[in-house]
Design a protein around this motif. Structure first.
Motif, PDB file in Angstrom:
ATOM      1  N   LYS A   1       0.825  -1.214   0.000  1.00  0.00           N
ATOM      2  CA  LYS A   1       0.000   0.000   0.000  1.00  0.00           C
ATOM      3  C   LYS A   1       0.860   1.265   0.000  1.00  0.00           C
ATOM      4  O   LYS A   1       0.393   2.335  -0.381  1.00  0.00           O
ATOM      5  N   GLY A   2       2.095   1.118   0.410  1.00  0.00           N
ATOM      6  CA  GLY A   2       2.986   2.267   0.458  1.00  0.00           C
ATOM      7  C   GLY A   2       3.403   2.780  -0.908  1.00  0.00           C
ATOM      8  O   GLY A   2       3.904   3.909  -1.011  1.00  0.00           O
TER       9      GLY A   2
ATOM     10  N   GLY B   1       3.578  -5.710  -2.911  1.00  0.00           N
ATOM     11  CA  GLY B   1       4.280  -5.726  -1.625  1.00  0.00           C
ATOM     12  C   GLY B   1       5.389  -6.756  -1.541  1.00  0.00           C
ATOM     13  O   GLY B   1       6.296  -6.629  -0.709  1.00  0.00           O
ATOM     14  N   LEU B   2       5.354  -7.759  -2.421  1.00  0.00           N
ATOM     15  CA  LEU B   2       6.329  -8.855  -2.326  1.00  0.00           C
ATOM     16  C   LEU B   2       7.778  -8.385  -2.438  1.00  0.00           C
ATOM     17  O   LEU B   2       8.626  -8.793  -1.623  1.00  0.00           O
ATOM     18  N   PRO B   3       8.123  -7.534  -3.409  1.00  0.00           N
ATOM     19  CA  PRO B   3       9.523  -7.071  -3.471  1.00  0.00           C
ATOM     20  C   PRO B   3       9.942  -6.275  -2.236  1.00  0.00           C
ATOM     21  O   PRO B   3      11.119  -6.274  -1.868  1.00  0.00           O
TER      22      PRO B   3
ATOM     23  N   GLU C   1       1.045 -12.060   0.040  1.00  0.00           N
ATOM     24  CA  GLU C   1       0.436 -12.387  -1.247  1.00  0.00           C
ATOM     25  C   GLU C   1      -0.985 -12.919  -1.134  1.00  0.00           C
ATOM     26  O   GLU C   1      -1.828 -12.651  -1.996  1.00  0.00           O
ATOM     27  N   PHE C   2      -1.287 -13.629  -0.059  1.00  0.00           N
ATOM     28  CA  PHE C   2      -2.563 -14.355  -0.021  1.00  0.00           C
ATOM     29  C   PHE C   2      -3.518 -13.952   1.099  1.00  0.00           C
ATOM     30  O   PHE C   2      -4.525 -14.633   1.309  1.00  0.00           O
ATOM     31  N   HIS C   3      -3.238 -12.840   1.806  1.00  0.00           N
ATOM     32  CA  HIS C   3      -4.141 -12.517   2.918  1.00  0.00           C
ATOM     33  C   HIS C   3      -5.542 -12.157   2.426  1.00  0.00           C
ATOM     34  O   HIS C   3      -6.533 -12.471   3.101  1.00  0.00           O
ATOM     35  N   LEU C   4      -5.669 -11.551   1.262  1.00  0.00           N
ATOM     36  CA  LEU C   4      -7.018 -11.261   0.748  1.00  0.00           C
ATOM     37  C   LEU C   4      -7.713 -12.526   0.271  1.00  0.00           C
ATOM     38  O   LEU C   4      -8.940 -12.641   0.376  1.00  0.00           O
ATOM     39  N   HIS C   5      -6.948 -13.476  -0.262  1.00  0.00           N
ATOM     40  CA  HIS C   5      -7.537 -14.785  -0.608  1.00  0.00           C
ATOM     41  C   HIS C   5      -8.163 -15.414   0.631  1.00  0.00           C
ATOM     42  O   HIS C   5      -9.241 -16.007   0.568  1.00  0.00           O
ATOM     43  N   CYS C   6      -7.456 -15.292   1.752  1.00  0.00           N
ATOM     44  CA  CYS C   6      -7.945 -15.864   3.008  1.00  0.00           C
ATOM     45  C   CYS C   6      -9.253 -15.194   3.422  1.00  0.00           C
ATOM     46  O   CYS C   6     -10.231 -15.867   3.766  1.00  0.00           O
ATOM     47  N   HIS C   7      -9.294 -13.865   3.364  1.00  0.00           N
ATOM     48  CA  HIS C   7     -10.506 -13.137   3.745  1.00  0.00           C
ATOM     49  C   HIS C   7     -11.685 -13.480   2.831  1.00  0.00           C
ATOM     50  O   HIS C   7     -12.838 -13.526   3.270  1.00  0.00           O
ATOM     51  N   LYS C   8     -11.410 -13.706   1.538  1.00  0.00           N
ATOM     52  CA  LYS C   8     -12.459 -13.963   0.548  1.00  0.00           C
ATOM     53  C   LYS C   8     -12.640 -15.450   0.272  1.00  0.00           C
ATOM     54  O   LYS C   8     -13.170 -15.835  -0.774  1.00  0.00           O
TER      55      LYS C   8
END
Length: 443
Positions: free
Chosen positions: A289-290, A307-309, A333-340
């Motif tokens: 997000k930065g 954000g990965l790099p 990489e996958f926190h939104l996958h987890c939420h959805k």
């Protein structure tokens, strides 16, 4: 040749318990380590008594029986840049007051004699009672590492009500502006950060720390911008109010870290390194997000990948252990996958499971879930919301992992055909869990 005092006996050494042990004893806090100071003795005398010297240029000795550390009283003078650029003087004529004066904070500059007398030339007990972290002298400016140490103490003792004295915070800001923080080795910076994430206290005290205060203090004294600019920049970057009532990405990250501390309390003490790994992943999850263009705010589409790099960069810069990095990358990489999770197709879940390598690292998947759940709960007013995604994904992983190669080998399949058959069986298992878990879907 030994001095006339070479016949000195152990019982005759002028020894004091110093530093953190005295501070924590006065706070009625568990004492983890005991360090001792010897006044009026020489290196030769210590060796004659059987003490083992540790290092050539530093007057620290191990007790011949207990192996506790005994240091000769010393003074230091700044000669070069950084926290190692000091000349050290130690001789029998160094007084205890002179030794204590070189220490960082008044609450760490107290000593206790064998008879129980407290030596407190710099009013450490008063600051302890007033819950103030205050530097001992202007020599504080000479050691940039003290910025991190004070931030760590502020985090560790936050629950006791401690705050940093304004004049000490100004000196920390002065150090940050001087460029001296760049002289710190990556290993030393990571050590302080890791200690804070682990709460840095005795084992009975590790579940009640406030590591977010460590980063907030570094932010406040402008050190975070020097040490981890990709984290520092998150403050002031907005998120959608619907999902982030706290708005600020930096504030959100600190709230996520707080939740990670709470959720990792269930991890056994012998696996405490996993606690720290989850908390580090919590710090890294939104770094992308930065670098979102301000023209797109408050949306941050694709921030997981971008954000990965940045995760790779900080791990490379601070020489973060590989298992910390791997978990942080997966959470990023996958926190939104987890939420959805409930919205994702079974095939997408299977692909995510493959990338998370749940087949070889099922324990790491539980750490991944903790970090993702911390992200969801770490929002204003979200801390008591249910997170059924956790139960759903655990059931899906359990079902998928029950699929083994054995029945397909018994059917006569070979090579790639076995792998293909296992993938289909795993997909079917996930589909069944998806149907059985429909009642959990919050939508």
């Amino acid at each position: 040749m030994l001095t006339n005092n070479s016949e000195i006996k152990n019982s005759q050494l002028n020894t004091y318990l110093v530093g953190g042990a005295v501070r924590d004893m006065l706070l009625n806090r568990p004492i983890k380590d005991k360090d001792y100071l010897v006044v009026g003795a020489s290196v030769e005398q210590m060796k004659a008594l059987g003490y083992q010297q540790v290092g050539k240029d530093f007057p620290v000795f191990l007790h011949p029986k207990t192996k506790a550390e005994y240091a000769l009283a010393r003074t230091e003078r700044k000669q070069g840049q950084g926290y190692t650029g000091f000349s050290c003087y130690f001789a029998p004529d160094v007084t205890i007051e002179e030794d204590l004066k070189r220490r960082d904070l008044t609450v760490n500059a107290m000593a206790m004699h064998d008879n129980g007398e407290i030596i407190d030339p710099y009013n450490g007990q008063k600051d302890l009672n007033d819950r103030i972290l205050r530097h001992v002298s202007d020599a504080f400016l000479e050691d940039p590492l003290r910025v991190l140490r004070v931030a760590r103490f502020a985090a560790r003792y936050h629950k006791y009500g401690f705050t940093i004295a304004e004049e000490t915070l100004r000196l920390m800001q002065e150090i940050s502006a001087s460029g001296e923080l760049k002289s710190l080795t990556p290993e030393r910076v990571w050590q302080e950060m890791q200690l804070s994430l682990a709460d840095g206290g005795a084992s009975s005290d590790t579940n009640s720390g406030n590591p977010e205060v460590f980063f907030e203090v570094l932010k406040q004294c402008n050190a975070l911008a020097e040490l981890w600019p990709e984290l520092d920049v998150l403050w002031g970057i907005p998120n959608p109010a619907l999902w982030h009532p706290e708005i600020c990405s930096g504030l959100h990250t600190m709230m996520v870290l707080q939740q990670a501390v709470l959720l990792t309390q269930v991890i056994p003490v012998e696996q405490s390194d996993n606690k720290t790994a989850v908390r580090f992943a919590a710090l890294c999850h939104d770094l992308g997000k930065g670098i979102t263009s301000d023209k797109l705010w408050p949306s941050h589409k694709g921030h997981e990948k971008t954000g990965l790099p940045l995760v790779e960069k900080i791990c490379r810069q601070l020489k973060v252990p590989s298992h910390y990095k791997q978990l942080a990358l997966k959470v990023c990489e996958f926190h939104l996958h987890c939420h959805k999770a409930f919205e994702l197709k079974a095939s997408t879940l299977l692909k995510m499971f493959d990338q998370l390598d749940i087949w070889r690292k099922p324990e790491e998947f539980e750490l991944f879930l903790m970090a993702c759940k911390s992200d969801f709960l770490g929002r204003l007013g979200f801390d008591n919301r249910p997170y059924p995604q956790e139960q759903y994904l655990q059931a899906a992983v359990k079902a998928a992992r029950l699929v083994t190669a054995k029945p397909f080998i018994e059917q006569g399949l070979q090579g790639p055909a076995i792998k293909e058959a296992m993938a289909k069986a795993r997909l079917s298992a996930i589909v069944k869990i998806k149907a059985d878990s429909a009642h959990l879907n919050p939508t």
